[in-house]
Design a protein around this motif. Structure first.
Motif, PDB file in Angstrom:
ATOM      1  N   TRP A   1      -0.036  -0.308   9.777  1.00  0.00           N
ATOM      2  CA  TRP A   1      -0.190  -0.649   8.344  1.00  0.00           C
ATOM      3  C   TRP A   1      -1.599  -0.269   7.774  1.00  0.00           C
ATOM      4  CZ3 TRP A   1       3.490  -0.947   4.840  1.00  0.00           C
ATOM      5  CH2 TRP A   1       4.710  -1.388   5.373  1.00  0.00           C
ATOM      6  N   VAL A   2      -2.432  -0.900   8.669  1.00  0.00           N
ATOM      7  CA  VAL A   2      -3.877  -0.933   8.188  1.00  0.00           C
ATOM      8  C   VAL A   2      -4.333   0.592   8.263  1.00  0.00           C
ATOM      9  CG1 VAL A   2      -6.296  -1.811   8.635  1.00  0.00           C
ATOM     10  CG2 VAL A   2      -4.544  -3.322   8.959  1.00  0.00           C
ATOM     11  N   PHE A   3      -4.260   1.284   9.283  1.00  0.00           N
ATOM     12  CA  PHE A   3      -4.806   2.723   9.206  1.00  0.00           C
ATOM     13  C   PHE A   3      -4.176   3.652   8.272  1.00  0.00           C
ATOM     14  CE2 PHE A   3      -5.117   6.906  11.821  1.00  0.00           C
ATOM     15  CZ  PHE A   3      -6.651   6.690  11.904  1.00  0.00           C
ATOM     16  N   ALA A   4      -2.641   3.276   8.154  1.00  0.00           N
ATOM     17  CA  ALA A   4      -2.303   4.278   7.005  1.00  0.00           C
ATOM     18  C   ALA A   4      -2.620   3.663   5.590  1.00  0.00           C
ATOM     19  CB  ALA A   4      -0.806   4.139   6.948  1.00  0.00           C
ATOM     20  N   GLY A   5      -2.870   2.568   5.293  1.00  0.00           N
ATOM     21  CA  GLY A   5      -3.595   2.014   4.070  1.00  0.00           C
ATOM     22  C   GLY A   5      -4.993   2.662   4.062  1.00  0.00           C
ATOM     23  N   VAL A   6      -6.011   2.754   5.022  1.00  0.00           N
ATOM     24  CA  VAL A   6      -7.197   3.039   4.872  1.00  0.00           C
ATOM     25  C   VAL A   6      -7.001   4.828   4.751  1.00  0.00           C
ATOM     26  CG1 VAL A   6      -9.193   3.741   6.147  1.00  0.00           C
ATOM     27  CG2 VAL A   6      -8.304   1.580   6.111  1.00  0.00           C
ATOM     28  N   LEU A   7      -6.189   5.332   5.146  1.00  0.00           N
ATOM     29  CA  LEU A   7      -5.932   6.984   5.054  1.00  0.00           C
ATOM     30  C   LEU A   7      -5.608   7.261   3.760  1.00  0.00           C
ATOM     31  CD1 LEU A   7      -4.548   8.331   8.436  1.00  0.00           C
ATOM     32  CD2 LEU A   7      -6.706   8.466   7.304  1.00  0.00           C
ATOM     33  N   VAL A   8      -4.635   6.284   3.099  1.00  0.00           N
ATOM     34  CA  VAL A   8      -4.193   6.399   1.798  1.00  0.00           C
ATOM     35  C   VAL A   8      -5.249   6.465   0.806  1.00  0.00           C
ATOM     36  CG1 VAL A   8      -2.829   5.526  -0.096  1.00  0.00           C
ATOM     37  CG2 VAL A   8      -1.644   6.055   2.166  1.00  0.00           C
ATOM     38  N   LEU A   9      -5.984   5.251   0.950  1.00  0.00           N
ATOM     39  CA  LEU A   9      -7.356   5.049   0.092  1.00  0.00           C
ATOM     40  C   LEU A   9      -8.213   6.178   0.156  1.00  0.00           C
ATOM     41  CD1 LEU A   9      -8.720   3.170  -1.749  1.00  0.00           C
ATOM     42  CD2 LEU A   9      -9.924   2.030   0.405  1.00  0.00           C
ATOM     43  N   ALA A  10      -8.679   6.667   1.412  1.00  0.00           N
ATOM     44  CA  ALA A  10      -9.556   7.842   1.464  1.00  0.00           C
ATOM     45  C   ALA A  10      -9.021   8.985   0.643  1.00  0.00           C
ATOM     46  CB  ALA A  10      -9.791   8.100   3.035  1.00  0.00           C
ATOM     47  N   ALA A  11      -7.642   9.285   1.020  1.00  0.00           N
ATOM     48  CA  ALA A  11      -7.196  10.295   0.449  1.00  0.00           C
ATOM     49  C   ALA A  11      -7.126  10.170  -1.017  1.00  0.00           C
ATOM     50  CB  ALA A  11      -5.483  10.444   0.968  1.00  0.00           C
ATOM     51  N   ALA A  12      -6.943   9.299  -1.454  1.00  0.00           N
ATOM     52  CA  ALA A  12      -6.771   8.846  -2.942  1.00  0.00           C
ATOM     53  C   ALA A  12      -8.362   9.103  -3.648  1.00  0.00           C
ATOM     54  CB  ALA A  12      -6.438   7.718  -3.552  1.00  0.00           C
ATOM     55  N   LEU A  13      -9.192   8.843  -2.943  1.00  0.00           N
ATOM     56  CA  LEU A  13     -10.458   8.815  -3.401  1.00  0.00           C
ATOM     57  C   LEU A  13     -10.889  10.557  -3.459  1.00  0.00           C
ATOM     58  CD1 LEU A  13     -12.462   5.914  -1.800  1.00  0.00           C
ATOM     59  CD2 LEU A  13     -12.151   6.182  -4.074  1.00  0.00           C
ATOM     60  N   ALA A  14     -10.733  10.904  -2.121  1.00  0.00           N
ATOM     61  CA  ALA A  14     -10.975  12.551  -2.136  1.00  0.00           C
ATOM     62  C   ALA A  14     -10.282  13.162  -3.292  1.00  0.00           C
ATOM     63  CB  ALA A  14     -10.595  12.976  -0.779  1.00  0.00           C
ATOM     64  N   ILE A  15      -9.163  13.056  -3.670  1.00  0.00           N
ATOM     65  CA  ILE A  15      -8.331  13.799  -4.384  1.00  0.00           C
ATOM     66  C   ILE A  15      -8.972  13.418  -5.841  1.00  0.00           C
ATOM     67  CG2 ILE A  15      -6.054  14.172  -5.565  1.00  0.00           C
ATOM     68  CD1 ILE A  15      -4.758  13.656  -2.752  1.00  0.00           C
ATOM     69  N   ALA A  16      -9.165  12.322  -6.187  1.00  0.00           N
ATOM     70  CA  ALA A  16      -9.629  11.940  -7.541  1.00  0.00           C
ATOM     71  C   ALA A  16     -11.071  12.439  -7.654  1.00  0.00           C
ATOM     72  CB  ALA A  16      -9.792  10.284  -7.597  1.00  0.00           C
ATOM     73  N   ALA A  17     -11.760  12.640  -6.676  1.00  0.00           N
ATOM     74  CA  ALA A  17     -13.064  13.227  -6.591  1.00  0.00           C
ATOM     75  C   ALA A  17     -12.901  14.689  -7.068  1.00  0.00           C
ATOM     76  CB  ALA A  17     -14.026  13.020  -5.463  1.00  0.00           C
ATOM     77  N   GLY A  18     -12.027  15.218  -6.180  1.00  0.00           N
ATOM     78  CA  GLY A  18     -11.878  16.860  -6.415  1.00  0.00           C
ATOM     79  C   GLY A  18     -11.112  17.303  -7.645  1.00  0.00           C
ATOM     80  N   VAL A  19     -10.400  16.579  -8.390  1.00  0.00           N
ATOM     81  CA  VAL A  19      -9.964  16.591  -9.592  1.00  0.00           C
ATOM     82  C   VAL A  19     -10.999  16.473 -10.585  1.00  0.00           C
ATOM     83  CG1 VAL A  19      -8.131  15.712 -11.409  1.00  0.00           C
ATOM     84  CG2 VAL A  19      -7.417  16.168  -8.824  1.00  0.00           C
ATOM     85  N   LEU A  20     -12.038  15.458 -10.462  1.00  0.00           N
ATOM     86  CA  LEU A  20     -13.003  15.257 -11.370  1.00  0.00           C
ATOM     87  C   LEU A  20     -13.877  16.258 -11.244  1.00  0.00           C
ATOM     88  CD1 LEU A  20     -13.157  11.311 -11.233  1.00  0.00           C
ATOM     89  CD2 LEU A  20     -12.059  12.579 -13.148  1.00  0.00           C
ATOM     90  N   ARG A  21     -14.064  16.948 -10.466  1.00  0.00           N
ATOM     91  CA  ARG A  21     -14.964  18.113 -10.117  1.00  0.00           C
ATOM     92  C   ARG A  21     -14.469  19.238 -10.728  1.00  0.00           C
ATOM     93  NH1 ARG A  21     -20.108  17.644  -8.187  1.00  0.00           N
ATOM     94  NH2 ARG A  21     -19.709  20.089  -7.559  1.00  0.00           N
ATOM     95  N   PHE A  22     -13.247  19.450 -10.988  1.00  0.00           N
ATOM     96  CA  PHE A  22     -12.797  20.729 -11.680  1.00  0.00           C
ATOM     97  C   PHE A  22     -13.335  20.973 -12.977  1.00  0.00           C
ATOM     98  CE2 PHE A  22      -9.261  20.898  -8.565  1.00  0.00           C
ATOM     99  CZ  PHE A  22      -9.589  22.463  -8.017  1.00  0.00           C
TER     100      PHE A  22
END
Length: 57
Positions: free
Chosen positions: A36-57
């Protein structure tokens, strides 16, 4: 591939990893706290990376 596309790709890769970790449960014990913890950390990191990528477009 630009920097923004790379961030989105990394975010999707992390999201897939979180899904894989979350699905790997024991038939008897179910999901552990570590999963649960590891999946939560990965989801948080994924959300940050995707958001940063979308905002850079």
């Amino acid at each position: 591939m630009g920097f923004a596309s790379g961030l989105v790709a990394i975010g999707l890769f992390l999201l897939g990893g979180a899904y894989s970790i979350f699905r790997a449960d024991d038939p008897v014990k179910g999901r552990t706290t570590g999963q649960w913890v590891f999946a939560g950390v990965l989801v948080l990191a994924a959300a940050l990376a995707i958001a940063a990528g979308v905002l850079r477009f």
